[in-house]
Motif scaffolding. Structure first.
Motif, mmCIF file in Angstrom:
data_model
loop_
_atom_site.group_PDB
_atom_site.id
_atom_site.type_symbol
_atom_site.label_atom_id
_atom_site.label_comp_id
_atom_site.label_asym_id
_atom_site.label_seq_id
_atom_site.Cartn_x
_atom_site.Cartn_y
_atom_site.Cartn_z
ATOM 1 N N VAL A 20 52.370 21.929 20.069
ATOM 2 C CA VAL A 20 51.987 21.292 18.822
ATOM 3 C C VAL A 20 53.031 20.245 18.484
ATOM 4 C CG1 VAL A 20 51.572 21.651 16.375
ATOM 5 C CG2 VAL A 20 50.823 23.356 18.004
ATOM 6 N N GLU A 21 52.557 19.077 18.068
ATOM 7 C CA GLU A 21 53.463 17.994 17.712
ATOM 8 C C GLU A 21 53.102 17.497 16.319
ATOM 9 O OE1 GLU A 21 54.454 13.424 19.099
ATOM 10 O OE2 GLU A 21 53.510 14.789 20.508
ATOM 11 N N LEU A 22 54.116 17.167 15.526
ATOM 12 C CA LEU A 22 53.894 16.654 14.172
ATOM 13 C C LEU A 22 54.711 15.381 14.019
ATOM 14 C CD1 LEU A 22 52.582 17.227 11.409
ATOM 15 C CD2 LEU A 22 54.663 18.429 10.780
ATOM 16 N N SER A 23 54.043 14.270 13.682
ATOM 17 C CA SER A 23 54.708 12.979 13.491
ATOM 18 C C SER A 23 54.316 12.421 12.133
ATOM 19 C CB SER A 23 54.277 11.986 14.569
ATOM 20 O OG SER A 23 54.622 12.457 15.833
ATOM 21 N N ALA A 24 55.279 11.818 11.456
ATOM 22 C CA ALA A 24 55.002 11.185 10.166
ATOM 23 C C ALA A 24 54.679 9.711 10.388
ATOM 24 C CB ALA A 24 56.201 11.329 9.245
ATOM 25 N N ARG A 25 53.611 9.252 9.789
ATOM 26 C CA ARG A 25 53.202 7.850 9.880
ATOM 27 C C ARG A 25 52.873 7.337 8.484
ATOM 28 N NH1 ARG A 25 55.344 8.268 14.027
ATOM 29 N NH2 ARG A 25 54.427 8.238 16.074
ATOM 30 N N ASP A 26 52.988 6.046 8.330
ATOM 31 C CA ASP A 26 52.654 5.404 7.062
ATOM 32 C C ASP A 26 51.156 5.541 6.796
ATOM 33 O OD1 ASP A 26 52.442 3.856 4.810
ATOM 34 O OD2 ASP A 26 53.225 2.032 5.721
ATOM 35 N N GLY A 27 50.812 6.107 5.657
ATOM 36 C CA GLY A 27 49.408 6.314 5.319
ATOM 37 C C GLY A 27 48.620 5.034 5.166
ATOM 38 N N ARG A 28 49.315 3.902 4.962
ATOM 39 C CA ARG A 28 48.596 2.631 4.809
ATOM 40 C C ARG A 28 47.947 2.166 6.101
ATOM 41 N NH1 ARG A 28 53.103 -1.093 2.491
ATOM 42 N NH2 ARG A 28 54.195 0.050 4.095
ATOM 43 N N SER A 29 48.389 2.731 7.240
ATOM 44 C CA SER A 29 47.796 2.303 8.506
ATOM 45 C C SER A 29 46.540 3.100 8.846
ATOM 46 C CB SER A 29 48.816 2.426 9.639
ATOM 47 O OG SER A 29 49.155 3.779 9.858
ATOM 48 N N PHE A 30 46.171 4.051 8.007
ATOM 49 C CA PHE A 30 44.981 4.868 8.246
ATOM 50 C C PHE A 30 43.893 4.523 7.239
ATOM 51 C CE2 PHE A 30 48.315 7.333 10.154
ATOM 52 C CZ PHE A 30 47.732 7.876 11.280
ATOM 53 N N LEU A 31 42.689 4.443 7.724
ATOM 54 C CA LEU A 31 41.526 4.296 6.849
ATOM 55 C C LEU A 31 40.666 5.540 6.997
ATOM 56 C CD1 LEU A 31 40.417 0.588 7.312
ATOM 57 C CD2 LEU A 31 41.693 1.600 5.437
ATOM 58 N N LYS A 32 40.079 5.963 5.896
ATOM 59 C CA LYS A 32 39.230 7.150 5.908
ATOM 60 C C LYS A 32 37.771 6.733 6.030
ATOM 61 C CE LYS A 32 42.103 10.060 2.961
ATOM 62 N NZ LYS A 32 42.088 10.873 1.743
ATOM 63 N N SER A 47 46.617 -0.954 13.766
ATOM 64 C CA SER A 47 47.954 -1.424 14.128
ATOM 65 C C SER A 47 48.302 -2.648 13.291
ATOM 66 C CB SER A 47 47.995 -1.784 15.614
ATOM 67 O OG SER A 47 49.206 -2.440 15.911
ATOM 68 N N TRP A 48 49.478 -2.611 12.662
ATOM 69 C CA TRP A 48 49.951 -3.780 11.923
ATOM 70 C C TRP A 48 50.535 -4.812 12.894
ATOM 71 C CZ3 TRP A 48 48.351 -4.038 7.142
ATOM 72 C CH2 TRP A 48 48.113 -2.863 6.437
ATOM 73 N N ILE A 49 50.992 -4.342 14.058
ATOM 74 C CA ILE A 49 51.587 -5.246 15.040
ATOM 75 C C ILE A 49 50.500 -6.050 15.751
ATOM 76 C CG2 ILE A 49 52.957 -5.346 17.164
ATOM 77 C CD1 ILE A 49 54.339 -2.768 16.171
ATOM 78 N N ALA A 50 49.402 -5.380 16.119
ATOM 79 C CA ALA A 50 48.277 -6.051 16.784
ATOM 80 C C ALA A 50 47.016 -5.822 15.954
ATOM 81 C CB ALA A 50 48.097 -5.512 18.196
ATOM 82 N N PRO A 51 46.821 -6.626 14.888
ATOM 83 C CA PRO A 51 45.700 -6.379 13.974
ATOM 84 C C PRO A 51 44.327 -6.527 14.625
ATOM 85 C CG PRO A 51 46.990 -8.295 13.258
ATOM 86 C CD PRO A 51 47.637 -7.749 14.466
ATOM 87 N N ASN A 52 44.219 -7.228 15.744
ATOM 88 C CA ASN A 52 42.926 -7.394 16.408
ATOM 89 C C ASN A 52 42.614 -6.271 17.400
ATOM 90 O OD1 ASN A 52 42.456 -9.761 15.019
ATOM 91 N ND2 ASN A 52 43.465 -11.022 16.563
ATOM 92 N N ALA A 53 43.566 -5.351 17.578
ATOM 93 C CA ALA A 53 43.356 -4.249 18.510
ATOM 94 C C ALA A 53 42.324 -3.270 17.949
ATOM 95 C CB ALA A 53 44.669 -3.524 18.771
ATOM 96 N N LYS A 54 41.685 -2.543 18.838
ATOM 97 C CA LYS A 54 40.680 -1.554 18.446
ATOM 98 C C LYS A 54 41.378 -0.382 17.747
ATOM 99 C CE LYS A 54 37.002 1.299 20.287
ATOM 100 N NZ LYS A 54 36.303 1.764 21.475
ATOM 101 N N PRO A 55 40.865 0.067 16.599
ATOM 102 C CA PRO A 55 41.500 1.191 15.899
ATOM 103 C C PRO A 55 41.339 2.503 16.677
ATOM 104 C CG PRO A 55 39.458 0.584 14.814
ATOM 105 C CD PRO A 55 39.697 -0.443 15.880
ATOM 106 N N ILE A 56 42.307 3.402 16.483
ATOM 107 C CA ILE A 56 42.275 4.714 17.129
ATOM 108 C C ILE A 56 41.608 5.694 16.169
ATOM 109 C CG2 ILE A 56 43.682 6.562 18.107
ATOM 110 C CD1 ILE A 56 45.883 4.411 18.492
ATOM 111 N N MET A 57 40.618 6.443 16.665
ATOM 112 C CA MET A 57 39.903 7.399 15.831
ATOM 113 C C MET A 57 40.563 8.776 15.941
ATOM 114 S SD MET A 57 35.940 8.573 15.878
ATOM 115 C CE MET A 57 36.169 9.803 17.138
ATOM 116 N N PHE A 58 40.655 9.471 14.783
ATOM 117 C CA PHE A 58 41.188 10.822 14.710
ATOM 118 C C PHE A 58 40.192 11.703 13.963
ATOM 119 C CE2 PHE A 58 45.016 8.245 15.092
ATOM 120 C CZ PHE A 58 45.738 8.935 16.043
ATOM 121 N N ALA A 59 40.040 12.938 14.424
ATOM 122 C CA ALA A 59 39.201 13.912 13.723
ATOM 123 C C ALA A 59 39.986 14.508 12.559
ATOM 124 C CB ALA A 59 38.756 15.014 14.685
#
Length: 174
Positions: free
Chosen positions: A1-13, A28-40
């Motif tokens: 199990v891994e737990l990482s903290a990320r800025d909530g502003r980079s996630f959309l619900k 991604s704020w670094i590559a705004p044209n990149a495809k977003p990563i989906m999470f369950a």
């Protein structure tokens, strides 16, 4: 199990009509044209302050501060307009001898020009003729503007969890 903290502003619900979160997308704020990563839902622990029913993201500190500053700005403008364009009512002036509406309007304009401005606050008008003057008192509620602005000052400090003395406001410190 891994737990990482990320800025909530980079996630959309992705929510349904009733605000239930179906999944998350990380951009991604670094590559705004990149495809977003989906999470369950099971992959994300999303923590937020001040959840609101009107938004799936809650309300930010700066949104609260913006509302307070908007209110204070409007309050200051209203107070300024009160002194620049009106005269505080210290009494009621009746003219029982004047029955012509145009003459009353001229007299009202003369009072407005004579008594407006901060330097004339609380002064009485001197008239002659059949004038009847009735003194009035300004209520304590009208005089509490300064106290309300100090309250909103403390509210801003509370939102950011800082002591007012840390910023040099030492009036309440003993």
């Amino acid at each position: 199990v891994e737990l990482s903290a990320r800025d909530g502003r980079s996630f959309l619900k992705d929510t349904d009509l009733y605000g239930v979160t179906n999944r998350y997308f990380q951009y991604s704020w670094i590559a705004p044209n990149a495809k977003p990563i989906m999470f369950a839902n099971e992959e994300i622990v999303y923590l937020m302050q001040r959840p609101q029913s009107r938004s799936p993201y809650g309300i930010a500190n700066l949104e609260i501060i913006m509302d307070v500053v908007d209110y204070l700005t409007a309050s200051i403008d209203a107070q300024r307009s009160y002194y620049e364009n009106n005269f505080p009512i210290s009494g009621q002036i009746d003219h029982p001898d004047i029955v012509d509406p145009d003459e009353l309007l001229k007299r009202a304009q003369m009072y407005k020009e004579t008594l407006k401005g901060e330097s004339n606050t609380g002064k009485w008008l001197i008239t002659s003729g059949g004038t009847k003057v009735t003194p009035l008192q300004i209520s304590a509620q009208n005089m509490q503007w300064l106290e309300s602005s100090e309250f909103f000052n403390k509210l801003v400090f509370a939102v950011f969890k800082i002591n007012q003395s840390e910023l040099g406001f030492t009036g309440d410190v003993n």
